[in-house]
Design a protein around this motif. Structure first.
Motif, short mmCIF file in Angstrom:
data_model
loop_
_atom_site.label_atom_id
_atom_site.label_comp_id
_atom_site.label_asym_id
_atom_site.label_seq_id
_atom_site.Cartn_x
_atom_site.Cartn_y
_atom_site.Cartn_z
N LEU A 24 1.19 -0.82 0.35
CA LEU A 24 -0.21 0.00 -0.08
C LEU A 24 0.68 1.28 -0.10
N ASP A 25 1.85 1.66 0.83
CA ASP A 25 2.98 2.20 0.71
C ASP A 25 3.46 2.90 -0.90
N ALA A 26 3.31 1.49 -1.89
CA ALA A 26 3.80 1.27 -3.03
C ALA A 26 2.67 2.50 -3.81
N LEU A 27 1.39 2.24 -2.97
CA LEU A 27 -0.01 2.26 -4.02
C LEU A 27 -0.17 3.80 -4.16
N GLY A 28 0.05 4.66 -2.47
CA GLY A 28 0.72 6.00 -1.94
C GLY A 28 1.39 6.36 -3.23
N LYS A 29 2.15 6.33 -3.54
CA LYS A 29 3.17 7.08 -4.04
C LYS A 29 2.69 6.74 -5.79
N GLY A 30 2.06 5.64 -6.16
CA GLY A 30 2.03 5.49 -7.33
C GLY A 30 0.40 6.77 -7.77
N LEU A 31 -0.33 6.91 -6.62
CA LEU A 31 -1.25 7.78 -6.83
C LEU A 31 -1.19 9.22 -7.23
N ALA A 32 0.14 9.34 -5.96
CA ALA A 32 1.62 10.52 -6.07
C ALA A 32 1.52 10.85 -7.34
N SER A 33 2.21 9.71 -7.80
CA SER A 33 2.68 9.71 -9.59
C SER A 33 1.12 10.64 -10.95
N VAL A 34 -0.11 9.72 -10.72
CA VAL A 34 -0.81 10.24 -11.69
C VAL A 34 -1.36 11.52 -11.13
N ILE A 35 -1.34 11.63 -9.69
CA ILE A 35 -1.98 13.12 -9.50
C ILE A 35 -0.69 13.96 -10.20
N ASP A 36 0.48 14.35 -10.25
CA ASP A 36 1.30 14.90 -10.71
C ASP A 36 1.77 14.85 -12.14
N ALA A 37 1.53 13.63 -12.77
CA ALA A 37 0.96 14.22 -14.46
C ALA A 37 -0.07 14.10 -14.92
N THR A 38 -1.30 14.21 -13.57
CA THR A 38 -2.77 14.73 -14.49
C THR A 38 -3.18 16.12 -13.77
N ALA A 39 -2.99 16.29 -12.69
CA ALA A 39 -3.64 17.64 -11.98
C ALA A 39 -2.37 18.33 -11.06
N PRO A 40 -0.93 18.64 -11.97
CA PRO A 40 0.01 18.79 -10.85
C PRO A 40 -0.41 20.32 -9.93
N THR A 41 -1.86 20.90 -10.90
CA THR A 41 -1.93 21.87 -10.02
C THR A 41 -3.35 22.12 -9.68
N GLY A 42 -3.42 22.89 -8.92
CA GLY A 42 -5.40 22.90 -9.52
C GLY A 42 -5.99 22.42 -7.60
N ARG A 43 -6.98 22.35 -7.42
CA ARG A 43 -7.35 21.13 -6.23
C ARG A 43 -7.83 20.16 -6.83
N ILE A 44 -7.35 18.78 -5.92
CA ILE A 44 -8.19 18.03 -5.89
C ILE A 44 -9.21 17.11 -5.06
N VAL A 45 -10.19 16.82 -5.63
CA VAL A 45 -10.45 15.21 -4.80
C VAL A 45 -10.25 13.99 -5.04
N LEU A 46 -10.35 13.50 -4.31
CA LEU A 46 -9.78 11.70 -4.45
C LEU A 46 -11.12 10.81 -3.79
N VAL A 47 -10.98 9.66 -4.88
CA VAL A 47 -12.59 9.05 -4.64
C VAL A 47 -12.22 7.30 -4.50
N GLY A 48 -12.14 7.18 -3.30
CA GLY A 48 -11.59 5.68 -3.17
C GLY A 48 -12.34 4.55 -2.90
N HIS A 49 -12.61 3.32 -3.50
CA HIS A 49 -13.03 2.63 -3.28
C HIS A 49 -12.45 1.52 -2.73
#
Length: 320
Positions: A100-125
């Motif tokens: 899960l540590d790596a999954l958290g870092k993977g999510l950070a990579s997705v954020i950096d690539a797709t939403a480097p600026t602005g507000r974000i809402v995270l939805v997790g199932h």
């Protein structure tokens, strides 16, 4: 015979294009540990320009878990969907166990690539919610600076060693003594397990209905869709996730979420991440809003999409 009869009943979703919804952009994000993540982006037509909603799916599923949310909010918000490592169209970890540590870092990579600026809402199932908790543990400042809200659906902050995760009952019953054996099994053994899973399609369908859904007669098309996502996740990937899921303990990490609005959603008959797990999250986050879905199982976001969408829609409107 039971499965065939069930699948012939009138089904409002018999012609639903599961897994076929359009997207505006597609990209690959490579994580720090070398996994290529398949990512899809939908543009906003009427929503706020500075807000991106990122959806994180659960174990043995893929981005298609959010089918009805994707359809309901298309054009209203900029949205990002991706397949977690070893799931859907994303790559697999070259060696070792998934964490899960790596999954958290993977999510950070997705954020950096797709939403480097602005507000974000995270939805997790499910495991997606745990991924968000791992990110909060790693980068609490992100939740102060950029995260505008968090939606946690059918998830848990820990104590998962008592739930089955939808694995066949014989595996769930003996999972503790078998875990070291399964994790260290060779590729030949794993291939045999996968072949056995494919051969037992009727049993897999019935187990999916039993453990994933809460209503007595859920849509057969929905059950089949969830079962297809389950069966597409190989036994090797499942085995390499077990330790991190069973040892997940991030109740303290929820402190980072106290700085943002949080919506917690759970079905009242979820047998995989029971309602008590969502209630525990709300005890740690007393300002969180909680929505309990009546007759909702683990995939309430598919099974009771209208109710879940209404809750998410109201939440997004408040923070937009």
């Amino acid at each position: 015979m039971l499965v065939r009869r069930s699948q012939r009943q009138d089904d409002p979703f018999a012609d639903e294009p599961f897994g076929q919804l359009p997207h505006d952009d597609e990209l690959t994000v490579t994580t720090a540990d070398g996994v290529d993540l398949h990512v899809e982006v939908l543009k906003s037509e009427t929503g706020p320009d500075d807000l991106t909603v990122i959806f994180v799916h659960g174990f043995c599923l893929d981005m298609g878990t959010f089918h009805f949310q994707r359809r309901a909010f298309q054009g209203r918000y900029r949205m990002v969907f991706y397949d977690q490592p070893g799931h859907g169209r994303s790559g697999r970890l070259p060696a070792g166990e998934y964490t899960l540590d790596a999954l958290g870092k993977g999510l950070a990579s997705v954020i950096d690539a797709t939403a480097p600026t602005g507000r974000i809402v995270l939805v997790g199932h499910s495991m997606g919610g745990m991924t968000i908790m791992a990110l909060a543990e790693q980068n609490p400042q992100l939740f102060v600076d950029r995260v505008a809200g968090v939606v946690l659906i059918s998830t848990s902050a820990g104590n998962l060693d008592q739930v089955t995760f939808g694995l066949p009952e014989v595996v769930a019953r003996f999972r503790h003594p078998l875990m070291p054996l399964v994790r260290n099994a060779g590729k030949i053994t794993v291939a045999m397990v996968d072949r056995a899973r494919r051969a037992a399609t009727d049993l897999a369908w019935l187990l999916t209905r039993r453990y994933g859904f809460g209503t007595e007669r859920p849509s057969p098309a929905l059950v089949s869709y969830v079962e297809q996502m389950n069966s597409a996740t190989s036994a090797e990937v499942i085995a390499r996730y077990l330790r991190t899921l069973y040892t997940h303990a991030r109740l303290l990490a929820l402190a980072a979420l106290r700085t943002v609005p949080v919506l917690v959603v759970c079905g009242d008959v979820d047998v995989l991440t029971p309602l008590a797990h969502s209630q525990e999250i709300c005890e740690a986050l007393p300002d969180a809003e909680m929505v309990v879905v009546e007759n909702g199982g683990h995939v309430a976001l598919l099974e009771h999409a209208d109710e879940v969408n209404a809750a998410i829609g109201s939440f997004l409107q408040r923070i937009s």
